[in-house]
Enzyme design. Structure first.
Site, PDB file in Angstrom:
ATOM      1  N   ASP A   1     -80.604  10.919  45.643  1.00 55.66           N
ATOM      2  CA  ASP A   1     -81.755  10.362  44.928  1.00 55.66           C
ATOM      3  C   ASP A   1     -81.909   8.867  45.198  1.00 55.66           C
ATOM      4  O   ASP A   1     -80.948   8.099  45.080  1.00 55.66           O
ATOM      5  CB  ASP A   1     -81.599  10.587  43.420  1.00 55.66           C
TER       6      ASP A   1
ATOM      7  N   ASP B   1     -75.644   9.174  49.336  1.00 56.42           N
ATOM      8  CA  ASP B   1     -76.233   9.576  48.065  1.00 56.42           C
ATOM      9  C   ASP B   1     -77.589  10.236  48.377  1.00 56.42           C
ATOM     10  O   ASP B   1     -78.125  10.075  49.483  1.00 56.42           O
ATOM     11  CB  ASP B   1     -76.400   8.323  47.204  1.00 56.42           C
TER      12      ASP B   1
END
Length: 405
Positions: A189, A187
């Protein structure tokens, strides 16, 4: 009918030096014995070498004992000898079937943490065969080689203990399954980078607090991701596209990201990032790190301004899992050889699909669903879960001419 075999466990302990192992095996080669098991550990220059040999009735075990005692005396080492029945070696072989690696991470690893973990392992009827340190800074990482435990049951028990002791614990099967991991999917963020890009963009629109509240709820799983994303993107309507460049320059990688990517790419791992954020930011991050694959959402821009809308399919929770599968297919890697790392509810499907799912400083629901949780703020500690030590990372960096410049 074969005569019943017996075993002799020889343990040498003392200052490590070249030739100890060679000398012991050279001496044993003079006798009709077979090697059933070997373990060797060096801790701060002190060697512990254990050799289990089996022998029959035709072996003069007294001469074997005398020969090993002579070696120990000559080397100034301590010697421990223990004899047993032939099924000792069979038990050793059975123990190695289903070996597990229990990895413990802590910013300050206290004896109480090791005592608690070891106690849980013993309560499951399992045995700790070996303990080694993989790193001592910026976190301490200790790995236990454990046999005789059901991995799922032990993982559940140790997760509860780790939460109470405020350490991170991972339980993985040993052998080729662990070494075969070849694709890392992350991922972006609050995982690859610190913070949330959409909040940085919203700050330029004077809407950061509103966007942050929606983001927090979505990451907990309280809101539908696609609907909440469109709502947040709508708040960006009218921003000049130059804001994207400003945000790109303000983004900071999580500590240890460059080290993790650099280290694993040296070992021929492939890397991918998959984000509910935006290609206008993630493409630059991927290029900077040398990431192999990337997927994210696309902000619509017209006449140099953000319209508050998205273009194309949405990368949401199912979209992230689909991207993982697509990247694995492109890399020629089965899903069992992938690692997925994330922190929010929209990462749950890809974490479940991967061979190893890691919750990185994640929300409670993600920590509970993942194979393991890492809560120390150093991304490179994930290398330890793959059996790579801090010393190996430092040695490789020291030999890298690019880093030496």
């Amino acid at each position: 009918m074969n005569a019943k075999k017996r075993t002799l466990l020889i343990t040498l302990t003392g200052r490590d030096r070249p030739g100890v192992t060679s000398r012991l095996f050279t001496t044993l080669s003079a006798f009709p014995v077979t090697v059933a098991d070997v373990e060797q550990v060096v801790i701060r220059g002190r060697l512990v070498l254990g050799v289990l040999v089996s022998y029959g009735s035709d072996t003069d075990v007294g001469k074997v004992l005398a020969a090993t005692e002579e070696i120990a005396t000559d080397l100034g080492m301590e010697l421990e000898l223990a004899t047993g029945s032939g099924n000792d070696s069979e038990r050793g072989a059975r123990r190695r079937h289903g070996r597990l690696h229990v990895t413990i991470l802590g910013s300050a690893l206290r004896p109480a943490a090791l005592a608690g973990i070891a106690g849980r392992i013993a309560a499951h009827g399992a045995n700790i065969d070996r303990i080694e340190r993989l790193a001592h800074q910026p976190v301490t990482c200790i790995e236990l080689h454990v046999t005789g435990a059901d991995p799922d049951g032990l993982r559940t028990a140790l997760a509860a203990e780790a939460a109470e002791l405020q350490v991170d614990v991972a339980v993985q099967r040993g052998g080729l399954a662990r070494r075969a991991k070849r694709l890392i999917v992350m991922d972006v963020d609050s995982t690859l980078i610190q913070g949330e890009v959409i909040e940085l963009l919203a700050e330029h629109a004077g809407r950061r607090a509103q966007v942050a509240a929606i983001t927090e709820a979505a990451m907990r799983g309280d809101l539908d991701f696609e609907g909440s994303l469109r709502e947040r993107v709508a708040m960006l309507e009218g921003l000049d596209e130059s804001v994207l460049e400003a945000v790109r320059h303000s983004v900071e990688f999580s500590p240890g990201v460059r080290t993790l990517v650099r280290t694993l790419k040296r070992l021929d791992y492939k890397f991918a990032i998959v984000s509910g954020g935006f290609t206008q930011i993630t493409d630059a991050l991927a290029a900077d790190l040398g990431i192999d694959y990337a997927a994210a959402n696309v902000l619509e821009i017209k006449d140099g301004r953000l319209t508050g809308r998205l273009v194309g399919p949405i990368i949401d929770r199912p979209g992230k899992a689909a991207a993982l599968e697509r990247f694995a297919a492109e890399a020629g890697v089965p899903l069992s050889q992938t690692v997925a790392i994330g922190d929010g509810a929209n990462d749950l499907d890809m974490i479940a699909a991967a061979g190893l799912g890691i919750a990185y400083n994640a929300k409670p629901a993600v920590r509970q669903a993942a194979d393991t949780a890492v809560n120390v703020p150093y991304m490179d500690s994930i290398a330890f879960l793959l059996g790579i030590s801090g010393e190996e990372i430092e040695a490789a960096d020291a030999e890298d001419p690019e880093l030496a410049r």
